[in-house]
Design an enzyme around this catalytic site. Structure first.
Site, PDB file in Angstrom:
ATOM      1  N   SER A  33       0.860  -1.182   0.000  1.00 28.74           N
ATOM      2  CA  SER A  33       0.000   0.000   0.000  1.00 28.74           C
ATOM      3  C   SER A  33       0.897   1.232   0.000  1.00 28.74           C
ATOM      4  O   SER A  33       1.541   1.534   1.012  1.00 28.74           O
ATOM      5  CB  SER A  33      -0.915   0.015   1.230  1.00 28.74           C
ATOM      6  OG  SER A  33      -1.824  -1.053   1.185  1.00 28.74           O
ATOM      7  N   LYS A  66      -7.297   1.789  -2.663  1.00 26.51           N
ATOM      8  CA  LYS A  66      -6.847   1.321  -1.344  1.00 26.51           C
ATOM      9  C   LYS A  66      -6.836   2.466  -0.340  1.00 26.51           C
ATOM     10  O   LYS A  66      -7.197   2.292   0.834  1.00 26.51           O
ATOM     11  CB  LYS A  66      -5.452   0.705  -1.453  1.00 26.51           C
ATOM     12  CG  LYS A  66      -4.870   0.232  -0.103  1.00 26.51           C
ATOM     13  CD  LYS A  66      -5.758  -0.823   0.572  1.00 26.51           C
ATOM     14  CE  LYS A  66      -5.279  -1.171   1.979  1.00 26.51           C
ATOM     15  NZ  LYS A  66      -4.030  -1.949   1.976  1.00 26.51           N
TER      16      LYS A  66
END
Length: 294
Positions: A98, A173
């Site tokens: 991420s 995300k």
């Protein structure tokens, strides 16, 4: 499913169970991690270990990176020992970390220049989701590259969706982490409220979970708060990093995130006072402290 040579760079809380699931699916999986014990765990499950990133990726058809932050991804893929310099032309690089959307898009361009195919494919679902192979995976990149990766991604995920060009997976995300953080924060407040009135909290969470207030956050994090068990499935330090990504990206887009800003500050407070290693459900600890409770 066609069996492939897969290199997994980063065998942490998420990367190791993902690598194990790929082994169990019959793929030849080679792992590299900064700590040898994680590599040994993969070997014990039938995988293989590498002495460096270059060693891990040299014969790979697919390379998956799962490391903490944007600088870590850049460090893993660039340089003489990195993925770009040592993977075969045409190798599919899937970054499951991420990171910042702009960095993902930039590195995808560098990967293409090196002759690789690139996807940003961050995941959601926490450690248990990784263990069970039911992660939600949001994928950015070329549609043809997504099609080539879909079989692999379906081994480690249950909901696998192509959401747009390079960087789009990371944008989705970031939105995911915004939603999760706010949900955890308000769940912590609700449980503190219920406990203050002496309510049967197990019963309360059961009925709340069956109504509109129900959520995966409630299902997965409610009991941890009741038990004061903040063993990490997803560390506050990582969510702090993710909220920084959200805050920065929202500012660039001219989008107001007032609830997110408050929760970001609460998470930052816990991290800055030494609790970054707790699970993000540990936000309950701060809510209790602010309420004068233990």
């Amino acid at each position: 499913m066609s069996k492939q040579n897969i290199a997994v760079i980063g065998l942490g809380i998420m990367g190791l169970p993902m690598a194990k699931n790929l082994v169990n699916a019959g793929h030849h999986v080679t792992g590299f991690n900064l700590s040898q014990d994680a590599i040994d765990k993969l070997i014990a499950e039938g995988g293989h270990g590498a002495t460096s990133i270059a060693d891990a990726v040299k014969e790979a058809d697919v390379v998956i990176t799962m490391v903490p932050d944007s600088p870590d991804v850049r460090g893993a893929v660039t340089g003489d020992d990195g993925v770009f310099a040592n993977a075969k032309k045409g190798t599919l690089w899937i970054d499951a970390s991420s990171i910042r959307p702009d960095v993902a898009a930039e590195l995808a361009g560098e990967a293409r220049e090196a002759g690789l195919r690139a996807l940003d494919a961050p995941v959601s679902g926490g450690e248990q989701g990784a263990i069970d192979g039911v992660l939600s995976i949001m994928v950015g990149g070329e549609a043809a590259d997504f099609a080539a990766a879909e079989e692999i991604l379906n081994v480690v995920g249950k909901t696998v969706v192509h959401v747009g060009p390079a960087g789009s997976g990371q944008t989705v995300k970031a939105a995911n982490q915004l939603i999760v953080a706010v949900n955890i924060g308000v769940l912590a407040e609700a449980i503190a409220f219920l406990e203050a009135y002496g309510v049967d909290t197990d019963a309360a969470l059961k009925v709340l979970g069956g109504g509109l207030a129900g959520s995966k956050v409630l299902d997965q994090k409610g009991q941890k708060m009741l038990d004061r068990n903040f063993d990490p499935g997803f560390r506050l330090a990582l969510h702090h990093k993710d909220m920084g990504i959200v805050t920065s990206a929202a500012r660039e887009a001219g989008v107001a995130t007032p609830l997110g800003a408050v929760v970001a500050q609460l998470v930052a407070s816990l991290v800055n006072t030494g609790d970054g290693g707790l699970d993000h459900s540990g936000l309950f600890k701060l809510i209790n402290q602010l309420s004068g409770k233990k």
